[in-house]
Design a protein around this motif. Sequence first.
Motif: not given
Length: 356
Positions: A37-42, A59-67, A248-255, A343-344
């Motif tokens: 899941d490449y940064g879907s809205q919640s 197996h599900y993996h979310y990467t924090n790239v919503e913006n 590279i997967s962006i973690s929740q902590q990095e986001y 980027c918003l």
Amino acid sequence: MITILFTYRNKDLIRVKNCLLSLQNQTVKNFEILFIDYGSQSVYSLALKELLEQFPDIHYHYTNVENQPWSRSKAINVGLKLLTTPYVFVADIDMFFREDFVEKLLDLASPNRSIYFKVGFLSKETTDFSKNFQAIPIAFSSEAGAQGLSLFSTDKLHEINGFDEFYHFWGSEDEDVHIRLQNAGFEVSFYDSEILMLHQWHPNYRSLERKVLTTDLQLLGVVQLNHQHLKNAITQKSSKANGEYWGISISQQEYQLLQAPDRQIFISNKKAEIDHFFYFTFQQKRNIVTEYRFHLDPDYRSLKQNLKKILRKKVPHYYTLKEINDFALLHLVSSLEIKNYRCLVAPDLKSISLIF
């Protein structure tokens, strides 16, 4: 053993469910499914996770790239760094698979060859998938130029550093990876003797592209830009892509670091300010999180400015916010170093924030 790799962002879950049900009914079961899941809205990611509870082996993996803008290449590469099987089929959630699809993949898998497949496309009216696969009416089928659904040796993809992460939004990443594999000495073939998967209808995403500023991140001319990058790979006979750090997967902590910037800098749409930012400030290394907010100068298109123009007096040159938006996205998608950013575009379309 094969992993079927899906990439996803903010898509219709009906198509996802149809796709996964077709995999649940396969004649062989020795395969894995990895869902990136490449940064879907919640609202989408929560609904997706609820759906996937019906398919516990996924197996599900979310990467924090919503913006960040969509990049199928980056999403695939995140998956490549996570999977452990010798082969991977890069799939699409719009597919509906024949019941012996995985069995065919296992027969065709070869360490020195990648294979892309002919696809049957369905019309908008085709929504019933309860009937036999062969009885589902096909509107038209893909030709050799469509290379998006492919079986790869996992090791061979790692040897060429995965998919080229320059590609964002739409187009060319599939052709690119096959060209680079060929340049590296591996065989690429098109399996068109039969149709093993059907593409569920949905609106063409490129038809949603706009020439004006929108809150959805869009880059004018990106399809042509991607095609030019592909031409470069062909001309240069490239095999490897990306730098050392890919997938590279962006973690929740990095986001979370980007949610409260250490400082905020305002930049008007004057040409000199924008040029200096992108050709100097943007290139500098920084050790604190900064929000750069681009806004319209108070004198931009004012009566005072218009009078000066009439009187042929010197006035500043300006960029539109759409031009600034496109400058920002061009610099971001071409950067090998900046991975964690936001980027918003403001809801009122009067400012743009770039945070990294």
